[in-house]
Design an enzyme around this catalytic site. Structure first.
Site, PDB file in Angstrom:
ATOM      1  CE  LYS A   1     -25.359  -4.285 -10.531  1.00  0.00           C
ATOM      2  NZ  LYS A   1     -25.722  -4.691 -11.913  1.00  0.00           N
TER       3      LYS A   1
ATOM      4  CE1 TYR B   1     -27.135  -4.789  -7.207  1.00  0.00           C
ATOM      5  CE2 TYR B   1     -26.610  -2.513  -6.664  1.00  0.00           C
ATOM      6  CZ  TYR B   1     -27.208  -3.440  -7.499  1.00  0.00           C
ATOM      7  OH  TYR B   1     -27.856  -3.020  -8.632  1.00  0.00           O
TER       8      TYR B   1
ATOM      9  CG  ASP C   1     -35.409 -12.620 -17.274  1.00  0.00           C
ATOM     10  OD1 ASP C   1     -35.337 -11.378 -17.201  1.00  0.00           O
ATOM     11  OD2 ASP C   1     -35.442 -13.356 -16.258  1.00  0.00           O
TER      12      ASP C   1
ATOM     13  CG  ASP D   1     -28.199 -19.507 -14.810  1.00  0.00           C
ATOM     14  OD1 ASP D   1     -27.652 -18.420 -14.486  1.00  0.00           O
ATOM     15  OD2 ASP D   1     -28.135 -20.536 -14.118  1.00  0.00           O
TER      16      ASP D   1
END
Lengths: 250, 261
Positions: free
Chosen positions: B156, B152, B36, B59
């Protein structure tokens, strides 16, 4: 504890091919599996899935014996006919027979199993569709159309169950090229029509699969297992494609 | 156990779907690189798992960091079999509200991060003789348009088709690596916190979202983790390039409400 322990699940077309593999896999994971088929076999209940009275009797007998039904896998299906199978040469009688066995049976199974599954607090229905519902199949036109109908009906069924608060999840599974008795017939027919060996015909099918391997029946059985298990508790109204990438390139 | 002997990396594993996925992988016998950008969060997830987990700061937008994360995981666990690209961010906004800063951040984390992960994983899995799958978390917004989350959707949607392209690349070269995209609807995780803060009432937000899902609830991180587990396991040996939709029937079609006056 298996992943479907305590579940009572009906699997149609369970004498051979995908149905036999599905029944075996569900049994391995703890389910009580009711196997039906139009053909005789050890542990098989004889059922013509296109017969409405037969469905009523099967559901009633299963409820009487086990007290519940948690899942239904509508797997029984046919693909071939005596007449040509292209849109121009196909005979109406064969078109009707394929749609009766592949589509009407799914409708009947869902119609009669749904109330029984709902009564026990819910469960899952898996309807066997095909890659033939996703890509055009001019060489088996009726089959592709029938499997597309199954996929579309499954989505309606899923929404109906949600709206009725039945807690029954409904999904379709779309295999690509699995070497089953049904598939062997298709290859033999293709070989005869093109005057080539069965091996060459099989290779021609295989070149359509990006992963370049035949699927095993257990690959499909594992997808069905996942969908009927509680792990898939939020998955409904969708299509699970297990095809080695075939729908990407055809 | 379904991932016995397997090694996997999970991104975005400090919270939500990523944490649930790392936990599910470990429960089924895998050793897991728990990554993470928030190292403390990754360490908390790894601590909950125990010895089978290695916490790493990653990252996902940093190419060099991917090389380091895969190398460190291989050094500790000897190989790599699978990768779950879960890390993602979302900013609301229609096409006209969208700022270039938000757009760039979403494309960087949600799309470029997944691309770099696919490259790093294919290299690492191939070099160490592993076999498994790359699972990319897309969204319903990667399959259909939603007007108020335009950026978004774009990020995606890119994940959806990138996954198909990666699946074909691996299949054509007979690499023992499958690639699958996973498409959740709303998930009750920390990723919804900023939306809840903006609305000022998390319960009302969840209820509003649930009303759009035919099953009548939104997803839990575990619902998505279960699908990712299935997709990376050998049970999904012929599943590649196709989407797994976990949406409580949201995309199945319109409800019958229009016939009820």
């Amino acid at each position: 504890m298996g992943r479907v322990s305590t579940k009572v699940i009906i699997v149609t077309g369970a004498a051979a091919g995908l149905g036999a593999a599905i029944a075996k896999r569900l049994t391995e994971e703890g389910a009580t599996v009711i196997r039906t088929d139009i053909a005789a076999g050890e542990g098989i209940i004889r059922q013509d899935v296109a017969d409405e009275a037969g469905w009523k009797a099967l559901i009633a007998e299963t409820m009487a014996k086990h007290g519940r039904i948690d899942g239904l896998v509508n797997n029984a299906g046919i693909s071939s006919s005596k007449s040509p199978m292209d849109p121009e040469g196909a005979e109406l009688e064969d078109w009707r027979r394929i749609n009766t066995v592949n589509v009407e049976s799914v409708f009947l199974g869902c119609k009669y199993a749904m109330p029984a599954i709902a009564k026990g607090g819910g469960g899952a229905i898996v309807n066997m569709s095909s890659i033939g519902a996703l890509v055009p199949t001019p060489f088996i036109a009726a089959y592709g159309a029938s499997k597309a109908a199954v996929a579309q009906f499954t989505r309606s069924l899923a929404l109906h169950c949600c709206e009725k608060n039945y807690a029954i999840r409904c999904n379709s599974v779309h295999p690509g090229q699995v070497r089953t008795p049904m598939h062997d017939v298709l290859i033999a027919r293709t070989a005869a029509e093109h005057g080539i060996s069965a091996e060459d015909a099989a290779q021609a099918f295989l070149t359509k699969v990006p992963m370049k391997t035949w699927q095993e029946a257990v690959d499909i059985a594992n997808a069905v297992l996942f969908l009927v298990s509680d792990e898939a508790r939020f998955i409904t109204g969708t299509a699970v494609i297990v095809d080695g990438g075939m729908s990407l390139t055809n | 156990m379904r991932l016995q002997g397997k090694v996997a990396i999970v991104t975005g594993a400090a919270s939500g779907i990523g944490r649930a996925t790392a936990v599910a992988f470990a429960r089924e016998g895998a050793r897991v690189g728990v990554t993470d950008i928030n190292l403390a969060g990754a360490e908390a997830t790894a601590a909950a798992i125990g010895e089978a987990a290695l916490a790493l700061r990653l990252d996902v937008t940093d190419e060099a960091a991917w090389a380091e994360a895969t190398a460190t995981t291989i050094k500790r666990f000897d190989k790599l079999d699978s990768l779950a690209n879960v890390a993602g961010i979302g900013f609301p906004g229609t096409i006209m509200d969208l700022t270039i800063d938000h757009w760039n951040k979403m494309i960087a984390v949600n799309l470029t991060g997944v691309m770099l992960g696919c490259q790093a994983a294919i290299r690492a899995i191939s070099e160490t003789g592993g076999s498994g799958a790359i699972v990319n978390v897309s969204s319903l917004a990667g399959l259909v348009g939603i007007s108020d989350v335009a950026g978004y959707c774009a990020s995606k949607g890119g994940v959806t088709t990138l996954s198909k392209s990666v699946a074909l690349y691996c299949a054509e070269r007979r690499l023992p690596i499958r690639c699958v995209s996973v498409h959740p609807t709303y998930v009750d995780s920390e990723m919804l916190d900023p939306v809840a803060d903006a609305i000022g009432n998390r319960e009302a937000m969840v209820a509003a979202m649930a009303s759009l899902v035919p099953m009548g609830r939104i997803a839990k991180p575990e619902d998505i983790a279960n699908a990712i587990l299935f997709a990376v396991s050998d049970e999904a040996a012929m599943l590649s390039g196709s989407p797994l939709i976990i949406d409580g029937a949201q995309l199945a079609g319109p409800s019958s409400a229009h016939t009820k006056g």
